[in-house]
Design a protein around this motif. Structure first.
Motif: not given
Length: 340
Positions: A196-203, A239-256
């Motif tokens: 599983h971590l190999l796939k996550v590493r690729g992402m 991790p999430s399959k998609s990037l998202s915008k942090d509601p507090q900082s506004g930064e684009i991140r990959r959350h869990h």
């Protein structure tokens, strides 16, 4: 001298200032690095307190109003002890940290009654049936939860560096009560977790190439280690399959991943397995503790693995152990049958 200022204006309607006050509450919560869920809960309780007293401003209220609100939660809304305590802590934060007003220690609200509720526990066979009905990441996540007794958010917040394959344990950071602990990493999931971590590493490598490698860190850590959000060891295990915008900082991140995905999968698995119990993700944690005690594991060891501050919390599982009931005869069966 009273602990609170006396009411200055009985007709204070708290209209235009309500938005400003709640924004201030959020700002101070974030300054002190409170979690997102705690922020939402505290804001909800503070708003409830204000609306309960017909939108009076908190600075115009004091001990009497706090006691009335907390008592209403216990008497009329029948909330649990922990829920009432959370509401109390929200008001404590409001007065001391936001309004900078003294907060008395002698709040004498009617307390919620502490109810002893036995946890729902699955048998080993039922756990197997649940797993048979899960697939992919959901199956891996459920096996790790059951295998180590994790809470749902503890699982989702696991970082790559929290996994120790060599020694066979997981590090749980800032768990309930802001405590760290270690728990079991079952041998049977290690190979699957490595894959599983190999796939996550690729992402992660793709995000890195595209300039999107970024993960949330607590405020102090983010400042101390500015490059950490782009480091592999700090990435989420799930991790999430998609990037998202942090509601507090506004930064684009990959959350869990969102917690609802596994929750829905567990409910669906229970239905497919035709198990007539209320099964949630937390049921796996209850089952982990109970099955360890049934196998003879010392209760102090189970307490440590679960992260309980008091062994009395762990003792609740002794009430649902599978006792040797096969040798016990019901008094009904001891009666002679009619005409016998």
């Amino acid at each position: 001298m009273p602990s609170y200022p006396s009411k200055v204006n009985e007709k204070s309607k708290f209209r235009p200032t309500s938005i400003r006050l709640m924004d201030q509450v959020r700002e101070v919560l974030r300054y002190h690095h409170y979690g997102r869920k705690t922020e939402l809960a505290y804001v909800r309780w503070i708003k409830g307190y204000i609306y309960f007293h017909h939108k009076q401003h908190p600075k115009d209220m004091g001990k009497h109003e706090i006691e009335a609100y907390l008592s209403d939660l216990a008497v009329n809304q029948n909330v649990a002890v922990s829920t009432q305590n959370q509401a109390f802590n929200a008001l404590l934060f409001l007065y001391k940290q936001v309004l900078d007003l003294p907060f008395t220690d002698d709040i004498s609200a009617i307390r919620s009654k502490k109810r002893v509720r036995l946890p729902v526990v699955l048998s080993v066979k039922e756990v197997g049936l649940i797993f048979d009905s899960l697939r992919g990441d959901h199956l891996l996540m459920a096996r790790i939860m059951y295998g180590g007794g994790l809470r749902l958010m503890e699982l989702l917040r696991l970082r790559v560096q929290d996994i120790d394959f060599a020694n066979g344990y997981l590090s749980i950071r800032t768990g309930k009560g802001d405590k760290d602990r270690t728990t079991l990493l079952p041998v049977s999931v290690r190979d699957e977790l490595r894959q599983h971590l190999l796939k996550v590493r690729g992402m992660f490598e793709t995000d890195l190439c595209e300039g999107h490698a970024n993960v949330w860190l607590p405020g102090a850590l983010a400042k101390k280690y500015p490059s950490a959000p782009k480091s592999w060891e700090w990435q989420y295990v799930f991790p999430s399959k998609s990037l998202s915008k942090d509601p507090q900082s506004g930064e684009i991140r990959r959350h869990h991943v969102n917690e609802s995905g596994l929750q829905k999968a567990i409910r669906s698995a229970r239905s497919k397995a035709d198990i007539n119990k209320r099964v949630t993700t937390h049921t796996l944690r209850h089952s982990f503790a109970t099955h360890l005690l049934e196998s003879g594991t010392n209760i102090r060891v189970v307490q440590k693995l679960l992260g309980h501050a008091d062994v009395k919390t762990t003792e609740i599982y002794t009430h649902v152990l599978q006792q040797n009931l096969g040798a016990v005869v019901s008094p009904l069966d001891s009666l002679q049958s009619p005409g016998g």
